[in-house]
Design a protein around this motif. Structure first.
Motif, short mmCIF file in Angstrom:
data_model
loop_
_atom_site.label_atom_id
_atom_site.label_comp_id
_atom_site.label_asym_id
_atom_site.label_seq_id
_atom_site.Cartn_x
_atom_site.Cartn_y
_atom_site.Cartn_z
N LEU A 29 9.22 -8.62 -13.84
CA LEU A 29 8.16 -7.19 -13.88
C LEU A 29 7.56 -7.25 -12.74
N SER A 30 6.22 -6.05 -12.99
CA SER A 30 4.98 -5.86 -11.71
C SER A 30 4.11 -5.27 -12.76
N VAL A 31 3.38 -5.90 -12.07
CA VAL A 31 1.61 -4.37 -12.56
C VAL A 31 2.43 -3.06 -13.05
N LYS A 32 3.22 -2.18 -11.57
CA LYS A 32 3.03 -1.18 -11.65
C LYS A 32 4.51 -0.61 -12.88
N ASP A 33 5.22 -1.83 -13.45
CA ASP A 33 6.01 -1.24 -14.37
C ASP A 33 4.95 -1.07 -16.07
N LEU A 34 3.93 -2.13 -16.48
CA LEU A 34 3.32 -1.53 -17.58
C LEU A 34 3.24 -0.99 -17.75
N ARG A 35 3.28 -0.52 -19.42
CA ARG A 35 3.25 0.63 -20.58
C ARG A 35 1.31 0.40 -20.84
N ILE A 36 1.10 -0.66 -20.30
CA ILE A 36 -0.17 -0.52 -21.45
C ILE A 36 -0.97 -1.21 -20.28
N SER A 37 -2.94 -0.74 -20.25
CA SER A 37 -3.23 -0.69 -19.48
C SER A 37 -3.11 -2.13 -18.40
N LYS A 38 -3.71 -2.23 -17.56
CA LYS A 38 -3.94 -3.75 -16.74
C LYS A 38 -5.11 -4.70 -17.69
N ARG A 39 -6.10 -3.53 -17.87
CA ARG A 39 -7.51 -4.01 -18.41
C ARG A 39 -6.73 -4.45 -19.54
N GLN A 40 -5.41 -4.45 -20.55
CA GLN A 40 -5.95 -4.17 -21.65
C GLN A 40 -4.95 -5.40 -21.42
N PHE A 41 -3.90 -5.63 -20.36
CA PHE A 41 -2.70 -7.04 -20.10
C PHE A 41 -4.13 -8.08 -20.20
N VAL A 42 -5.14 -8.10 -19.04
CA VAL A 42 -5.27 -8.85 -19.22
C VAL A 42 -6.22 -9.69 -20.02
N LEU A 43 -6.95 -8.74 -20.97
CA LEU A 43 -7.82 -8.92 -22.50
C LEU A 43 -6.12 -9.85 -23.21
N ALA A 44 -5.58 -9.68 -23.49
CA ALA A 44 -4.13 -9.97 -23.91
C ALA A 44 -4.20 -11.00 -24.02
N GLY A 45 -4.10 -11.95 -22.06
CA GLY A 45 -3.67 -12.56 -21.89
C GLY A 45 -5.03 -14.04 -21.91
N LEU A 46 -6.05 -12.95 -22.04
CA LEU A 46 -7.21 -14.22 -22.24
C LEU A 46 -7.29 -14.67 -23.76
#
Length: 159
Positions: A29-46
């Motif tokens: 999967l790439s960022v373009k495949d995300l179904r959530i915002s990029k920021r939301q992904f980063v926040l979830a990772g943190l």
């Protein structure tokens, strides 16, 4: 009767295998495949990092740039306690997750000014790749990126 039962199980297993084989796996999967915002992904990772790697009394600021940096995927600025992440559409989610963890580890490492001085001393002596702080961050990120990525995807109901 047993022959058809066994054949049915075999065909079912084969179909499940084909679905697994051709279904996009998290590593693909790439960022373009995300179904959530990029920021939301980063926040979830943190959030995963805080829960699994620990926290410190120092807070950090998060800055996300939405372009490809030709030198690095992220950085931690100890002077202002800022985690910086660079995101672009073709970036693999495993690499993004690795970067999130790597920079979070630096946040944990840089607990005071003496660590920053030691980091810079080692950087001058042995360079980036041999710097023990960088080696530790790379090792922890490499060991945890898959678990973190799966957690993010499941936590956000993306898989």
């Amino acid at each position: 009767m047993n022959f058809y039962y066994g054949l049915g199980i075999l065909i079912s297993c084969y179909i499940i295998f084909l679905i697994w084989l051709f279904h996009e796996r998290p590593a693909d999967l790439s960022v373009k495949d995300l179904r959530i915002s990029k920021r939301q992904f980063v926040l979830a990772g943190l959030q995963w990092c805080q829960q699994n790697l620990g926290t410190t009394k120092h807070r950090y600021d998060l800055k996300i740039y939405y372009y490809r940096n030709s030198n690095f995927g992220g950085k931690f600025q100890s002077c202002n306690k800022q985690i910086i992440i660079y995101i672009y559409p073709d970036l693999k989610l495993t690499n993004l997750t690795d970067t999130i963890i790597h920079e979070y580890v630096h946040h944990l490492q840089f607990s005071d000014k003496s660590v920053e001085r030691d980091y810079n001393k080692k950087l001058a002596e042995v360079g980036y790749w041999e710097n023990p702080y960088e080696q530790e961050a790379r090792k922890i990120a490499s060991q945890n990126r898959n678990e973190c990525l799966v957690w993010i995807l499941r936590h956000n109901r993306l898989c």
